[in-house]
Scaffold this active site. Structure first.
Site, mmCIF file in Angstrom:
data_model
loop_
_atom_site.group_PDB
_atom_site.id
_atom_site.type_symbol
_atom_site.label_atom_id
_atom_site.label_comp_id
_atom_site.label_asym_id
_atom_site.label_seq_id
_atom_site.Cartn_x
_atom_site.Cartn_y
_atom_site.Cartn_z
ATOM 1 C CB VAL A 94 -10.484 -22.600 -12.480
ATOM 2 C CG1 VAL A 94 -10.605 -23.543 -11.178
ATOM 3 C CG2 VAL A 94 -9.223 -23.405 -13.199
ATOM 4 C CG ASP A 104 -15.770 -18.739 -11.088
ATOM 5 O OD1 ASP A 104 -14.432 -18.638 -10.882
ATOM 6 O OD2 ASP A 104 -16.376 -19.469 -10.285
ATOM 7 C CB VAL A 125 -10.705 -16.842 -7.956
ATOM 8 C CG1 VAL A 125 -9.533 -15.845 -8.336
ATOM 9 C CG2 VAL A 125 -10.523 -17.179 -6.522
ATOM 10 C CG ASP A 130 -6.151 -3.274 -3.946
ATOM 11 O OD1 ASP A 130 -6.997 -2.616 -3.197
ATOM 12 O OD2 ASP A 130 -5.064 -3.091 -3.722
ATOM 13 C CG ASP A 189 -11.252 -20.677 -8.798
ATOM 14 O OD1 ASP A 189 -11.914 -19.783 -9.230
ATOM 15 O OD2 ASP A 189 -10.108 -20.619 -8.671
ATOM 16 C CG ASP A 233 -10.080 -18.504 -14.355
ATOM 17 O OD1 ASP A 233 -11.115 -19.195 -14.197
ATOM 18 O OD2 ASP A 233 -9.504 -18.276 -13.194
ATOM 19 C CG HIS A 246 -5.313 -2.714 -0.042
ATOM 20 N ND1 HIS A 246 -4.470 -2.125 -1.206
ATOM 21 C CD2 HIS A 246 -4.851 -1.945 0.887
ATOM 22 C CE1 HIS A 246 -3.800 -1.298 -0.773
ATOM 23 N NE2 HIS A 246 -4.099 -1.078 0.578
ATOM 24 C CB SER A 258 -0.867 -0.034 1.111
ATOM 25 O OG SER A 258 -1.900 0.996 1.122
#
Length: 547
Positions: free
Chosen positions: A287, A282, A291, A432, A289, A285, A471, A215
């Protein structure tokens, strides 16, 4: 005069400091986790206030206190002192040193140092966050456990990371000495003083110097590389506040959009938008998950949620327009000012509060209201509700114009740092919600241009993006486990990091639930198609997620 040999490059301290210490100090000191702590020096200075005062004579620097801590624990005082963690247990024995440095305006700057009994031969400077340089006891505890001599500074004020009121004098003029100390001078002074204390205490120079921060701490690391390229051999810079004069005003954009549209989104509508975008993006990529590995490839449209019923009302066309404008980021009559939230990032920083009678109002972060009110308008009582799109543009441009040369660490010219043999690892979480990652990507691309291309840049600076990470830590995706270790290995063994290990830990059980390989930009971690998708061993670095 004591002459000490060091493995590191010979660098010159200011003449006054050389005379004061009567010692040849090499300015490449460090601390690293890649080497076992060494035995104590044969004849170190004793850990007492009197002993250090008798041995250390630096202009404007006083040893306030020095005492041995063998309790294995440290508890910061309640309040601001504990904002970077604590209490800490399981600590090795160390010398706890407090120094006071006085600047030209008679401001008193506190520098804390922890000097381990079993020193690994390195010095580590650590950074803070927000408007606070430190004291970052959390990073100091980690450094101490790895054998580092470490230092952190408060840059002359003890405000919280959200409170930038130190920038203003009582007469509402800018306090330029404290601003300069916060911007860059404080970290440099801490570094010079910290190395001198380390060399004096152990009666030998640190072999390498490293800086570690996230940061604002990440911004400090970049500032060191840009303005004081001799200070450190290696730098770990996480989620850096590189473009401070741009991203801080951008943080109020969501509240401004909601205010001007007369449509403030309650928390459950925000959550509905987030869940929808994660579900839609999701799988991009390869996958599923939770993320979003590739936010850039996601072309999700907020209009898809129009008509969805939530606990706080049905999502309207105005709601979707507000969300789209927030994600787009600040604009002035269609002209780009700065980036917005990445798709999938937490919306908690949108800052809205719903009362028991169902009225929702905006609540911007003090970080951004202090900047716009105190720093730019010299008015700590400024009411953000008076803000309009036109006034926002004026203030945004004023901040960039007035403070970038002092505060922003976005100078892409790192040639002096590179020529000194310095290495730097940058990383940023792609979810973030506070410092938008595209600002870091933009900076790194400009470093590549200034350095003559990707190959030259890769020889001393590498960027790693962490899908799903928020973050500095947290989020649905894993953050790097120890980026500084990669820097140490690069500096001391010449092994440039191709990947960074990353892990996600369940805070309730403290068990690792997900590991992932983070690849050096622009590569991404692609699932091989076999094995557990939560295991980093089943991913390989590739040019893209396809195929």
């Amino acid at each position: 005069m004591i002459k000490i040999r060091s493995r590191s490059r010979s660098r010159r301290l200011p003449a006054a400091l050389l005379g004061a210490l009567a010692i040849v100090v090499s300015l490449s000191g460090a601390a690293g986790a890649a080497q076992s702590p060494a035995e104590p020096s044969a004849d170190p200075v004793g850990c007492s206030t009197d002993a250090l005062r008798a041995s250390l004579h630096i202009d404007q620097v006083t040893v306030t206190r020095a005492e041995v801590n063998t309790t294995g624990k440290f508890t910061p005082s309640a309040g601001v002192e504990s904002q970077f963690g604590g209490p800490f247990t399981g600590l090795p024995a160390y010398c706890d040193v407090t120094l006071t440095q006085t600047d030209s305006a008679n401001n008193h700057v506190t520098i804390k140092m922890w000097l381990p009994d079993r020193w690994n031969g390195r010095f580590q400077g650590v950074g803070g966050g927000g408007f606070a340089c430190g004291i970052n006891y959390g990073l100091m505890a980690t450094a101490l456990n790895n054998g580092y001599a470490s230092a952190s500074t408060n840059c002359g004020h003890d405000n919280s990371w959200l409170d930038g009121s130190f920038a203003l004098n009582a007469d509402r003029t800018l306090n330029h000495p404290l601003i300069d100390t916060f911007a860059s001078v404080g970290i440099h002074d801490m570094t010079v003083t910290g190395k001198a204390v380390t060399s004096t205490y152990y009666a030998r120079n640190p072999a390498y110097s490293y800086f570690n921060g996230c940061s604002n701490g990440g911004r400090m690391g970049l500032m060191e590389a840009q303005r004081y390229p001799d200070d450190y051999d290696g730098i770990a810079s996480g989620a850096p506040a590189t473009n401070l004069t741009r991203f801080i005003p951008a943080l109020i954009w969501p509240q401004l959009v909601m205010k001007e549209t007369h449509d403030v989104l309650p928390t459950c509508k925000q959550q509905a938008f987030k869940e929808a975008v994660v579900k839609a993006c999701d799988r991009l990529d390869g996958v599923t998950d939770g993320v979003i590995g590739n936010p850039d490839a996601c072309h999700w449209n907020a209009n898809r949620l129009i008509g969805l019923k939530t606990a706080c009302g049905t999502i309207t066309r105005t709601d979707s327009a507000v969300m789209a404008k927030i994600l787009q980021g600040p604009r002035s009559n269609g002209r780009f000012l700065w980036y917005g939230l990445e798709k999938g990032a937490a919306l908690s920083y949108l800052g809205t509060v719903t009362t028991t009678d169902g009225v929702t109002t905006g609540q911007p972060m003090p970080l951004t209201t202090t900047w716009l009110g105190t720093w730019l308008q010299r008015n700590p009582d400024w009411d953000w509700h008076t803000l309009t799109y036109d006034r926002f543009t004026q203030l945004f441009n004023q901040g960039v114009r007035e403070f970038s040369s002092t505060l922003a660490s976005d100078n892409p010219d790192l040639s002096a740092f590179r020529e000194n043999g310095g290495k730097i690892v940058l990383w940023h979480g792609l979810a973030d919600p506070l410092i938008f990652p595209q600002g870091t990507v933009n900076y790194y691309q400009r470093v590549q241009q200034a350095s003559g291309g990707a190959a030259t840049t890769n020889s001393f600076a590498r960027l790693f993006l962490a899908p799903g990470a928020e973050h500095c830590a947290g989020g649905a995706g894993p953050a790097p486990s120890d980026p500084l270790a990669a820097v140490v290995n690069w500096v001391e063994h010449g092994q440039a990091p191709k990947t960074l290990p990353a892990a996600l830990t369940d805070p309730s059980t403290h068990k690792v639930t997900l590991t992932r390989t983070l690849c050096a930009y622009p590569l991404v971690a692609r699932y091989t198609g076999r094995g557990d998708t939560t295991d980093a061993r089943n991913y390989r670095c590739a040019a893209d997620y396809a195929g």
